[in-house]
Structures are given as structure tokens and as C-alpha cells.
Design an enzyme around this catalytic site. Structure first.
Site, PDB file in Angstrom:
ATOM      1  N   ASP A  11      32.063  49.646  37.866  1.00  0.00           N
ATOM      2  CA  ASP A  11      33.275  49.689  38.659  1.00  0.00           C
ATOM      3  C   ASP A  11      34.053  50.920  38.195  1.00  0.00           C
ATOM      4  O   ASP A  11      33.773  51.482  37.133  1.00  0.00           O
ATOM      5  CB  ASP A  11      34.071  48.394  38.422  1.00  0.00           C
ATOM      6  CG  ASP A  11      35.370  48.351  39.188  1.00  0.00           C
ATOM      7  OD1 ASP A  11      35.383  48.743  40.371  1.00  0.00           O
ATOM      8  OD2 ASP A  11      36.381  47.922  38.608  1.00  0.00           O
ATOM      9  N   ASP A  13      38.084  51.691  38.738  1.00  0.00           N
ATOM     10  CA  ASP A  13      39.447  51.464  38.247  1.00  0.00           C
ATOM     11  C   ASP A  13      39.471  50.343  37.215  1.00  0.00           C
ATOM     12  O   ASP A  13      39.023  49.239  37.483  1.00  0.00           O
ATOM     13  CB  ASP A  13      40.385  51.150  39.407  1.00  0.00           C
ATOM     14  CG  ASP A  13      40.467  52.297  40.402  1.00  0.00           C
ATOM     15  OD1 ASP A  13      40.448  53.463  39.968  1.00  0.00           O
ATOM     16  OD2 ASP A  13      40.544  52.030  41.619  1.00  0.00           O
ATOM     17  N   ASP A  19      43.575  51.470  35.061  1.00  0.00           N
ATOM     18  CA  ASP A  19      43.965  50.791  36.294  1.00  0.00           C
ATOM     19  C   ASP A  19      45.454  50.994  36.501  1.00  0.00           C
ATOM     20  O   ASP A  19      46.223  50.970  35.548  1.00  0.00           O
ATOM     21  CB  ASP A  19      43.637  49.295  36.162  1.00  0.00           C
ATOM     22  CG  ASP A  19      43.602  48.578  37.491  1.00  0.00           C
ATOM     23  OD1 ASP A  19      43.491  49.242  38.535  1.00  0.00           O
ATOM     24  OD2 ASP A  19      43.690  47.347  37.488  1.00  0.00           O
ATOM     25  N   THR A  54      32.718  50.736  43.900  1.00  0.00           N
ATOM     26  CA  THR A  54      34.163  50.583  43.805  1.00  0.00           C
ATOM     27  C   THR A  54      34.816  50.216  45.126  1.00  0.00           C
ATOM     28  O   THR A  54      34.518  50.820  46.158  1.00  0.00           O
ATOM     29  CB  THR A  54      34.796  51.876  43.228  1.00  0.00           C
ATOM     30  OG1 THR A  54      36.204  51.727  43.142  1.00  0.00           O
ATOM     31  CG2 THR A  54      34.454  53.107  44.035  1.00  0.00           C
ATOM     32  N   GLN A  56      37.945  50.462  47.388  1.00  0.00           N
ATOM     33  CA  GLN A  56      39.038  51.422  47.517  1.00  0.00           C
ATOM     34  C   GLN A  56      39.802  51.141  48.804  1.00  0.00           C
ATOM     35  O   GLN A  56      39.790  51.921  49.758  1.00  0.00           O
ATOM     36  CB  GLN A  56      38.510  52.860  47.459  1.00  0.00           C
ATOM     37  CG  GLN A  56      37.953  53.251  46.107  1.00  0.00           C
ATOM     38  CD  GLN A  56      39.003  53.226  45.005  1.00  0.00           C
ATOM     39  OE1 GLN A  56      40.166  53.542  45.214  1.00  0.00           O
ATOM     40  NE2 GLN A  56      38.583  52.844  43.796  1.00  0.00           N
ATOM     41  N   ARG A  61      43.794  51.198  54.063  1.00  0.00           N
ATOM     42  CA  ARG A  61      45.214  50.981  54.363  1.00  0.00           C
ATOM     43  C   ARG A  61      45.954  52.292  54.628  1.00  0.00           C
ATOM     44  O   ARG A  61      47.134  52.283  54.933  1.00  0.00           O
ATOM     45  CB  ARG A  61      45.882  50.217  53.210  1.00  0.00           C
ATOM     46  CG  ARG A  61      45.406  48.769  53.106  1.00  0.00           C
ATOM     47  CD  ARG A  61      46.199  47.958  52.083  1.00  0.00           C
ATOM     48  NE  ARG A  61      46.112  48.460  50.727  1.00  0.00           N
ATOM     49  CZ  ARG A  61      45.146  48.185  49.857  1.00  0.00           C
ATOM     50  NH1 ARG A  61      44.146  47.403  50.199  1.00  0.00           N
ATOM     51  NH2 ARG A  61      45.175  48.674  48.632  1.00  0.00           N
ATOM     52  N   ARG A 104      32.490  44.918  50.442  1.00  0.00           N
ATOM     53  CA  ARG A 104      33.641  44.870  49.540  1.00  0.00           C
ATOM     54  C   ARG A 104      33.445  43.741  48.532  1.00  0.00           C
ATOM     55  O   ARG A 104      33.191  42.607  48.902  1.00  0.00           O
ATOM     56  CB  ARG A 104      34.925  44.659  50.344  1.00  0.00           C
ATOM     57  CG  ARG A 104      36.169  44.682  49.466  1.00  0.00           C
ATOM     58  CD  ARG A 104      37.445  44.523  50.304  1.00  0.00           C
ATOM     59  NE  ARG A 104      38.578  44.327  49.439  1.00  0.00           N
ATOM     60  CZ  ARG A 104      39.265  45.296  48.848  1.00  0.00           C
ATOM     61  NH1 ARG A 104      38.941  46.544  49.063  1.00  0.00           N
ATOM     62  NH2 ARG A 104      40.271  45.030  48.050  1.00  0.00           N
ATOM     63  N   ASP A 130      35.672  44.977  35.311  1.00  0.00           N
ATOM     64  CA  ASP A 130      36.835  44.408  34.631  1.00  0.00           C
ATOM     65  C   ASP A 130      37.491  43.270  35.399  1.00  0.00           C
ATOM     66  O   ASP A 130      38.413  42.645  34.891  1.00  0.00           O
ATOM     67  CB  ASP A 130      37.884  45.494  34.366  1.00  0.00           C
ATOM     68  CG  ASP A 130      38.535  45.997  35.643  1.00  0.00           C
ATOM     69  OD1 ASP A 130      37.823  46.173  36.654  1.00  0.00           O
ATOM     70  OD2 ASP A 130      39.761  46.217  35.639  1.00  0.00           O
TER      71      ASP A 130
END
Length: 180
Positions: A11, A13, A19, A54, A56, A61, A104, A130
Site C-alpha cells: 500500500d 499512504d 498518512d 493503492t 486514491q 472526488r 478498490r 496499514d
């Protein structure tokens, strides 16, 4: 899982970079975790593939432009290369949280995509993340998972004490005997 997985999934972030509650929206906001970058580089020098997987949602958005996101990714890739490593592939799920897809996380789509691309089975793959969504994606894809305590890791470990947890990416890999 084999002792030395042929494919390492990471991953971004909270694992490779700090993060941020407001996400990384500009390349100057990308604060790398040097030990994680060094561990990624060391693992990739073993000849095994390392892939980034990842979520994102900031893309979906519209909170960051595609150009700026590309610059953020380029900064990460340059740092990995400067450390002597290589990302064999990058898999990004840009969908916003309310537009969940199988790609996702916690869906397994990106993990399966990476395994297909690199010609490996779930038994030959390890995912380090994480977040609980990372653990759920690994379980859904049938791959081994290790939690790092950076980023969301401490909260994830509290919620799921059954997960194998390590302070850093380097410790998670050293435990395999892969980079130590």
C-alpha cells in the site's frame, strides 16, 4: 506463502509515505518513510517483483488533478529508484468511496490484477499494508498479509489483534529473511 514471496504488494499512504488526514494532494505534501523506501529497494534487488496497490479516492472526488497526482507518483518512483529499487507495477483505484468497485480495497481486484500481470499465485504473494481494508483485500484475494504499525497501523492492530503486525516494512520483510 513461500518463504520469499515472488510478488510483494505494498500500500502507499501510511506504508511508504506518511498518512495525512487530508490526503496527499501535492507533491510537496508527500513525506516518504525512508526506512520503507530502503526496504522496498532492497527487496526489489532480490529479483522479485514489487507492486504498489493503492486506493486514491482523491482522484475520483476531484481533490487533485491528474497532472498533480502524476507528479506525486513520479516523486515516489524517483525516490525508490534513487534508493536502488524498482516498482514493477503500480495499481491505482481512483474511485471515490461512494463508488466502490471490486478494484478498490477492501475489494481484491487490484491484488488479483497485479498477480495476473506478474504471473504469480496467491501462495507466492505477500501484501503489506496499514489499514483494515488492506487486510480485507488480502483475505479476499487469498494472499498473506502483514500489518505495519505506521499510518493507520496502530488503530488497525487494536481492532484486529489477530493480524501479524510489525513496526516497519523493513521488520515485516526481515522476519521473512528476505532482506536481512
Amino acid at each position: 506463502m513461500t518463504l520469499f514471496p515472488r510478488l510483494l504488494l505494498l500500500d502507499r499512504d501510511g506504508v511508504l509515505n506518511e498518512d495525512r488526514p487530508d490526503s496527499v494532494r501535492h507533491r510537496d505534501a508527500l513525506v516518504l518513510i525512508p526506512e520503507a523506501i530502503a526496504a522496498l529497494a532492497a527487496y526489489s534487488r532480490t529479483g522479485r517483483a514489487v507492486a504498489l496497490v493503492t486506493n486514491q479516492g482523491i482522484l475520483g472526488r476531484g481533490h487533485v488533478s491528474k497532472a498533480e497526482f502524476g507528479a506525486i507518483q513520479a516523486t515516489l518512483i524517483r525516490a525508490v529508484e534513487a534508493a536502488g529499487g524498482r516498482l514493477a507495477s503500480v495499481h491505482i483505484a481512483p474511485d471515490a468511496r461512494d463508488g466502490l468497485s471490486d478494484r478498490r480495497k477492501p475489494g481484491p481486484g487490484m491484488l488479483r490484477e497485479a498477480m495476473r500481470q506478474h504471473g504469480v499465485s496467491p501462495a507466492e504473494t505477500l501484501f503489506i499494508g496499514d489499514a483494515l481494508t488492506d487486510a480485507e483485500a488480502a483475505q479476499a484475494a487469498g494472499v498473506a498479509f502483514r500489518l505495519v504499525l505506521t499510518g493507520k497501523g496502530r488503530a488497525s492492530a487494536s481492532a484486529r489483534p489477530d493480524l501479524a503486525a510489525f513496526a516497519t516494512v523493513a521488520e515485516a520483510l526481515a522476519d521473512l529473511g528476505a532482506c536481512g
